[in-house]
Design a protein around this motif. Structure first.
Motif, PDB file in Angstrom:
ATOM      1  N   ARG A 177       0.755  -1.193   0.099  1.00  0.00           N
ATOM      2  CA  ARG A 177      -0.076   0.097   0.154  1.00  0.00           C
ATOM      3  C   ARG A 177       0.815   1.249  -0.096  1.00  0.00           C
ATOM      4  O   ARG A 177       2.036   1.213   0.579  1.00  0.00           O
ATOM      5  CB  ARG A 177      -0.880  -0.049   1.126  1.00  0.00           C
ATOM      6  N   VAL A 178       0.503   2.098  -0.711  1.00  0.00           N
ATOM      7  CA  VAL A 178       1.311   3.287  -0.989  1.00  0.00           C
ATOM      8  C   VAL A 178       0.406   4.745  -0.576  1.00  0.00           C
ATOM      9  O   VAL A 178      -0.472   4.879  -1.124  1.00  0.00           O
ATOM     10  CB  VAL A 178       2.017   3.510  -2.264  1.00  0.00           C
ATOM     11  N   GLY A 179       0.928   5.563   0.132  1.00  0.00           N
ATOM     12  CA  GLY A 179       0.471   6.859   0.580  1.00  0.00           C
ATOM     13  C   GLY A 179       1.356   7.966   0.105  1.00  0.00           C
ATOM     14  O   GLY A 179       2.424   7.744  -0.557  1.00  0.00           O
ATOM     15  N   PHE A 180       1.039   9.139   0.493  1.00  0.00           N
ATOM     16  CA  PHE A 180       1.690  10.244   0.075  1.00  0.00           C
ATOM     17  C   PHE A 180       1.861  11.179   1.378  1.00  0.00           C
ATOM     18  O   PHE A 180       0.997  11.488   1.899  1.00  0.00           O
ATOM     19  CB  PHE A 180       1.273  10.994  -1.164  1.00  0.00           C
ATOM     20  N   ARG A 181       3.122  11.707   1.599  1.00  0.00           N
ATOM     21  CA  ARG A 181       3.502  12.457   2.240  1.00  0.00           C
ATOM     22  C   ARG A 181       4.393  13.386   2.115  1.00  0.00           C
ATOM     23  O   ARG A 181       5.439  13.140   1.492  1.00  0.00           O
ATOM     24  CB  ARG A 181       4.121  11.678   3.842  1.00  0.00           C
ATOM     25  N   HIS A 182       3.986  14.883   2.274  1.00  0.00           N
ATOM     26  CA  HIS A 182       4.781  15.812   1.672  1.00  0.00           C
ATOM     27  C   HIS A 182       5.237  15.900   0.227  1.00  0.00           C
ATOM     28  O   HIS A 182       6.276  15.916  -0.565  1.00  0.00           O
ATOM     29  CB  HIS A 182       6.291  16.054   2.406  1.00  0.00           C
ATOM     30  N   TYR A 183       3.953  15.353  -0.545  1.00  0.00           N
ATOM     31  CA  TYR A 183       4.092  15.101  -2.060  1.00  0.00           C
ATOM     32  C   TYR A 183       5.012  13.954  -2.577  1.00  0.00           C
ATOM     33  O   TYR A 183       5.390  14.040  -3.706  1.00  0.00           O
ATOM     34  CB  TYR A 183       4.612  16.446  -2.801  1.00  0.00           C
ATOM     35  N   ARG A 184       5.510  13.056  -1.683  1.00  0.00           N
ATOM     36  CA  ARG A 184       6.276  11.968  -2.050  1.00  0.00           C
ATOM     37  C   ARG A 184       5.687  10.723  -1.640  1.00  0.00           C
ATOM     38  O   ARG A 184       4.921  10.590  -0.691  1.00  0.00           O
ATOM     39  CB  ARG A 184       7.624  11.929  -1.232  1.00  0.00           C
ATOM     40  N   PRO A 185       5.822   9.548  -2.746  1.00  0.00           N
ATOM     41  CA  PRO A 185       5.288   8.482  -2.335  1.00  0.00           C
ATOM     42  C   PRO A 185       5.879   7.597  -1.236  1.00  0.00           C
ATOM     43  O   PRO A 185       7.141   7.775  -0.772  1.00  0.00           O
ATOM     44  CB  PRO A 185       5.397   7.633  -3.457  1.00  0.00           C
ATOM     45  N   VAL A 186       5.148   7.083  -0.269  1.00  0.00           N
ATOM     46  CA  VAL A 186       5.673   6.278   0.919  1.00  0.00           C
ATOM     47  C   VAL A 186       4.874   4.913   0.997  1.00  0.00           C
ATOM     48  O   VAL A 186       3.643   4.735   0.991  1.00  0.00           O
ATOM     49  CB  VAL A 186       5.149   7.081   2.269  1.00  0.00           C
ATOM     50  N   ILE A 187       5.774   3.949   1.346  1.00  0.00           N
ATOM     51  CA  ILE A 187       5.138   2.335   1.596  1.00  0.00           C
ATOM     52  C   ILE A 187       4.586   2.901   2.779  1.00  0.00           C
ATOM     53  O   ILE A 187       5.216   2.824   3.768  1.00  0.00           O
ATOM     54  CB  ILE A 187       6.101   1.586   1.292  1.00  0.00           C
TER      55      ILE A 187
END
Length: 87
Positions: free
Chosen positions: A59-69
């Protein structure tokens, strides 16, 4: 992260080579999960290659416009089906 680091050290120490060849990609919109299934091959010095089917569940989310697993699970075989919800 500590356990992963220990596994990496063991692989280096034992001079094991590993690679993964994806063969199928699927997505479950209900859980926002991607499933990558394929063959993992491990080869050690003087040993025959060991082939196993593996699935990466991501699952991938976004933090500060960057993808994060946000979720990662690796297991043998095909994708696990989500548990049906009881309503």
């Amino acid at each position: 992260m500590e356990v992963i680091g220990e596994q990496v050290d063991a692989i280096k120490r034992e001079r094991v080579s590993m690679h993964f060849s994806p063969s199928a990609l699927s997505y479950d919109p209900a859980t926002d999960t991607h499933f990558i299934t394929g063959n993992q091959v491990s080869i050690g010095p003087g040993a025959q290659p060991v082939r196993n089917q593996r699935t990466f569940e991501v699952r991938v989310g976004f933090r500060h416009y960057r993808p994060v697993i946000t979720h990662l699970d690796v297991y043998p075989g095909t994708p696990r089906q989500p548990e049906p919800s009881s309503s």
